[in-house]
Design a protein around this motif. Structure first.
Motif, PDB file in Angstrom:
ATOM      1  N   THR A   1      35.790  32.668  45.461  1.00 58.16           N
ATOM      2  CA  THR A   1      36.894  32.501  46.397  1.00 58.16           C
ATOM      3  C   THR A   1      37.060  33.742  47.258  1.00 58.16           C
ATOM      4  O   THR A   1      37.248  34.842  46.747  1.00 58.16           O
TER       5      THR A   1
ATOM      6  N   SER B   1      39.432  34.388  49.553  1.00 57.08           N
ATOM      7  CA  SER B   1      40.779  34.897  49.747  1.00 57.08           C
ATOM      8  C   SER B   1      41.494  35.157  48.428  1.00 57.08           C
ATOM      9  O   SER B   1      42.611  35.642  48.418  1.00 57.08           O
ATOM     10  N   GLY B   2      40.849  34.783  47.318  1.00 50.40           N
ATOM     11  CA  GLY B   2      41.522  34.953  46.041  1.00 50.40           C
ATOM     12  C   GLY B   2      42.323  33.727  45.652  1.00 50.40           C
ATOM     13  O   GLY B   2      42.867  33.648  44.563  1.00 50.40           O
ATOM     14  N   ILE B   3      42.436  32.778  46.550  1.00 52.42           N
ATOM     15  CA  ILE B   3      43.081  31.504  46.218  1.00 52.42           C
ATOM     16  C   ILE B   3      42.160  30.370  46.659  1.00 52.42           C
ATOM     17  O   ILE B   3      41.300  30.558  47.513  1.00 52.42           O
TER      18      ILE B   3
ATOM     19  N   PRO C   1      41.955  38.067  51.745  1.00 56.19           N
ATOM     20  CA  PRO C   1      43.347  37.865  51.337  1.00 56.19           C
ATOM     21  C   PRO C   1      44.347  38.197  52.429  1.00 56.19           C
ATOM     22  O   PRO C   1      45.298  37.443  52.642  1.00 56.19           O
TER      23      PRO C   1
ATOM     24  N   SER D   1      50.850  31.051  46.848  1.00 57.54           N
ATOM     25  CA  SER D   1      49.642  31.204  46.023  1.00 57.54           C
ATOM     26  C   SER D   1      49.096  32.616  46.093  1.00 57.54           C
ATOM     27  O   SER D   1      48.542  33.133  45.122  1.00 57.54           O
ATOM     28  N   LEU D   2      49.222  33.248  47.284  1.00 55.25           N
ATOM     29  CA  LEU D   2      48.719  34.625  47.403  1.00 55.25           C
ATOM     30  C   LEU D   2      49.503  35.559  46.493  1.00 55.25           C
ATOM     31  O   LEU D   2      48.966  36.529  45.960  1.00 55.25           O
TER      32      LEU D   2
ATOM     33  N   SER E   1      46.024  35.168  41.912  1.00 56.33           N
ATOM     34  CA  SER E   1      45.520  35.836  43.113  1.00 56.33           C
ATOM     35  C   SER E   1      45.576  37.356  42.948  1.00 56.33           C
ATOM     36  O   SER E   1      44.641  38.078  43.296  1.00 56.33           O
TER      37      SER E   1
ATOM     38  N   HIS F   1      42.683  38.633  40.902  1.00 58.94           N
ATOM     39  CA  HIS F   1      41.452  38.766  41.696  1.00 58.94           C
ATOM     40  C   HIS F   1      41.474  40.017  42.566  1.00 58.94           C
ATOM     41  O   HIS F   1      40.486  40.721  42.694  1.00 58.94           O
TER      42      HIS F   1
ATOM     43  N   VAL G   1      37.271  39.419  45.472  1.00 60.27           N
ATOM     44  CA  VAL G   1      37.690  38.698  46.683  1.00 60.27           C
ATOM     45  C   VAL G   1      36.790  39.154  47.827  1.00 60.27           C
ATOM     46  O   VAL G   1      36.015  40.097  47.679  1.00 60.27           O
TER      47      VAL G   1
END
Ligand code: SF4
Ligand code: SF4
Lengths: 435, 334
Positions: free
Chosen positions: B153, B155-157, B165, B181-182, B187, B190, B196
């Motif tokens: 992933t 963006s970490g999500i 991110p 979610s961020l 997230s 990560h 990320v």
């Protein structure tokens, strides 16, 4: 647990106090001694002897030339060979009284104790002057001048400086252990002369054996002990005062401005000898250390060539590269081992070729270490830059005249810049211009 | 009688010097970057290693050739060129073409460092200036393509796969869902580990923190700069988050987008940061302020490198007003 005093800044070089357990040994004066007329801060003394004159241990050979000078005495009995230029630690040839030692070590008949319980301050100062007492910590400032403050200024505290913060050196340490009562009696004389009401002996934490010696006599003689953190330059006059009394010598001022008097322990001992025994300053303790076969603490007649001491210590170990008089931080590199011991010779340090630090300076990377190490809160990096570009006035603004030339900045600099040397150039230039 | 006169060396005091040298200092910084380096290879694979090596080699080579040609003393052994190359690689994307780090390194070393007089005389951080140059010249390579790390992933999500991110929220049109979610634990985990998308060596807050703390313990950097820098970003984002101006939490902001590498390894570059202690506080706080301004209201999602470059230019001014008071001086003569 006692409180350990210290100051801001400073460095922690390796201590290398190899000779701290070696008792002081008397060194027999050699056949010829070379007694320079310039051994102190101030004008050289004027010779009062000539070729063929008979002298004794303690005979005056040079008298003070004006108010800012000191007396010089013979350290042996014998005959004056000549008064001539001779090798000198300053790097120049200087006027020197050269005396052939008859080996009798006969004392000058005039020598006798001047001590009495009712000795006056004036008498003590007079003895300090006439018997050639100067600061033995390295600065060799005439003690009689230091003990006579300018009109209207007074002292309240005497700090006896036993910090000996220079690496390698142990002459003060041994003296403190072997002659505690003498040192304190000498200090009490100074205290009387300057009319102080408090005496504090200051010793670095790495000499706890000396501290315990003074613990035993402190009630008898009524003085205090201050234990200092082991850090260089803890023995610097301004640093030691700041550490113990939290008083700051004002910029351009003197310790007397804050009523404090600092004197090295060796000087107190010399004054004791002068007052109680009538003996002028003609001997001192010298640590012979570093790359020499047998390192020793020697009691040496002033005027003994360093070569004789090294020979006595079994000679050089390896190939001698540097011969330093004083400690490694502020000592002077000598060009020959024929240079004689003087009143300010606290030690002789020999470095082998491979021990010398000869790194070429590179660009300043602005790491700031010189600033953190500077005990005088200066900016050595900038002062170094200014010196390189001949901007001496700018350095003055930044307080360059406060620099005590301790060398901490040069020691820590990762770019190996010759900071203190550059600063000394600036100071000399400013002095030339009359400040 | 006397021992024969020796050939003695005469130099001024002090006669002993600390063993600490410029070379040792640079080496310790390089060592401190090793956890992040190993991490980058783990996250981005061989490509990260390749770009880093190319960048370091071209930096060292440029310095060597320049000094040879100008008949100057060759100083590549002091490690500063290698460090610049390493830092430059760490702040560019792993998916850039292989010639890009070469150009960047040449610019950093030649224009930013050597033309100003070599180590110690450059007023901008060479790696950051090199990156700024690449951003200005090839923005597409520098910001458009990111490489998906091991976690899969970027963006970490999960909902956003095409942005890092810090860029994700903008891309989503500031959706509250995405912001949520961020800010989630998942997230942040990560982000902390570095799994990320982002520049080669800047993604792992944790590994950089380890290196940074090592530098503080070894006395190479002054804690004042990272503390005041990260601290001010954190503090400002507390205010912005609570007032609803920022949708992302302060924690998210200090872990994301190169703040760690900037605060510990770039802003602390001794050459381009204030030498005075008070000045370091000012430098760090102002860099933090600028970072927040750029992130929140500027054109770039991430503001660390420009903030530090801008602050680099203010160093002489800051120093001028923060000179320490010499011992025993009562009033300033100024
Ligand atoms: S500037 Fe002077 S006082 Fe300060 S560290 Fe250097 S030599 Fe010592
Ligand atoms: S210690 Fe040396 S390299 Fe560091 S700031 Fe001072 S002069 Fe520059």
């Amino acid at each position: 647990m006692p409180k350990f005093f210290t100051f801001k800044g400073g460095i922690h070089p390796g201590e290398f106090k190899f000779t701290e357990r070696d008792a002081i040994e008397d060194f027999v004066a050699p056949d010829v001694v070379y007694i320079p007329l310039s051994q102190h801060f101030g004008k050289p003394a004027k010779p009062v002897v000539k070729k063929g004159d008979k002298v004794y241990v303690g005979s005056l050979v040079g008298e003070p030339d004006g108010g800012f000078s000191a007396s010089i005495h013979s350290s042996v009995s014998g005959t004056v060979k000549k008064v001539d230029k001779y090798h000198h630690f300053s790097g120049n040839m200087e006027q020197t009284v050269i005396i052939e030692n008859d080996g009798q070590m006969e004392k000058d008949p005039a020598i006798k104790s001047a001590y009495s319980d009712s000795i006056t301050p004036e008498k003590i100062i007079e003895i300090a002057r006439d018997y050639g007492i100067v600061g033995l910590g390295g600065a060799t400032f005439p003690a009689s001048i230091k003990m006579s403050p300018p009109q209207g200024k007074t002292f309240d505290t005497l700090i006896l400086n036993g910090a000996e913060c220079e690496p390698y050196l142990t002459s003060d340490h041994r003296l403190m252990i072997e002659f505690p009562e003498e040192i304190i009696l000498g200090a009490l004389l100074i205290k009387k002369a300057i009319n102080a009401n408090k005496l504090i002996i200051a010793i670095e934490e790495n000499k706890m054996d000396a501290v315990s010696v003074y613990e035993k006599i402190k009630d008898k003689y009524k003085f205090d002990i201050a234990i200092l953190k082991t850090k260089y330059p803890q023995g610097g006059e301004k640093q030691i005062i700041k550490a113990i009394l939290d008083r700051e010598v004002p910029e351009g001022g003197l310790p007397v401005d804050i009523h404090t008097y600092v004197q090295n322990v060796g000087t107190a001992y010399a004054l004791w000898d002068a007052v109680y025994n009538g003996m002028p300053l003609v001997k001192r303790i010298v640590s012979i250390t570093g790359s020499v076969k047998n390192r020793k603490n020697l009691k040496v007649a002033i005027g003994t060539p360093i070569s004789a001491l090294i020979e006595h210590c079994g000679g050089y170990m390896g190939e001698a590269g540097k011969l330093i008089t004083g400690g490694p931080m502020m000592g002077i590199a000598l060009y020959t081992d024929e240079i004689p011991v003087t009143k300010g010779t606290s030690g002789v340090l020999i470095q082998r070729k491979e021990e010398m630090s000869l790194d070429e300076p590179t660009n300043c990377i602005r790491c700031g270490r010189c600033i953190s190490s500077c005990p005088m809160d200066l900016m050595p990096n900038l002062l170094g830059d200014f010196s390189e570009f001949y901007k001496f006035e700018e350095s003055k603004e930044l307080g360059v005249l406060n620099c005590i030339e301790c060398g901490s900045c040069s020691y820590v600099c990762p770019a190996k810049r010759h900071l203190v040397q550059l600063i000394k150039v600036t100071k000399a230039e400013l002095k030339k211009k009359g400040r | 009688m006397a021992i024969e006169t020796k050939l003695l060396t005469i130099t001024p005091a002090p006669h002993i010097k600390s063993k600490f040298s410029t070379t040792r200092m640079m080496s310790i910084v390089i060592i401190a970057l090793m956890p992040a380096f190993i991490g980058s290879i783990y996250f981005f694979g061989f490509r990260a290693l390749l770009i880093t090596l190319i960048s370091v080699a071209s930096a060292v080579f440029t310095e060597f050739v320049y000094q040879k040609l100008c008949r100057k003393k060759v100083t590549v052994t002091d490690g500063s060129a290698a460090l610049t190359g390493l830092l430059l690689a760490f702040i560019i994307s792993p998916s850039v073409p292989l010639w890009l780090p070469v150009v960047g390194s040449v610019f950093s070393i030649l224009i930013v460092k050597q033309l100003f007089g070599g180590v110690g005389f450059n007023f901008l951080n060479p790696a950051l200036a090199g990156r700024a140059f690449l951003m200005a010249s090839w923005p597409a390579f520098m910001t458009a393509e990111w490489m998906t790390p091991k976690s899969g992933t970027l963006s970490g999500i999960e909902s956003i796969t095409t942005a890092t991110p810090l860029g994700a929220l903008k891309l989503s049109g500031y959706s509250a869902n995405v912001a949520g979610s961020l800010n989630s634990m998942e997230s942040l985990k990560h982000l902390l580990l570095g799994n990320v998308g982002g520049s080669i060596g800047e993604t792992s807050a944790l590994l950089l923190l380890i290196g940074g703390i090592f530098l503080i313990i070894t006395g190479i950097i002054d804690w004042r700069i990272p503390l005041s820098y990260i601290g001010s970003v954190f503090a400002l984002y507390i205010v912005l988050f609570l007032t609803g101006v920022s949708q992302l939490t302060p924690i998210f902001h200090i872990l994301a987008g190169g703040l760690m590498i900037g605060a510990f390894f770039m802003a602390t570059d001794p050459v381009t940061s204030p030498i005075t202690k008070k000045g370091r506080w000012i430098f760090g706080v102002c860099a933090g302020l600028l970072t927040v301004l750029i992130r929140q209201w500027g054109g770039y999602p991430e503001g660390v490198s420009y903030s530090i470059l801008i602050m680099n230019m203010f160093v002489p001014l800051i120093e001028k007003y923060t000179l320490p008071k010499p011992f025993g001086r009562v009033r300033r003569t100024a």
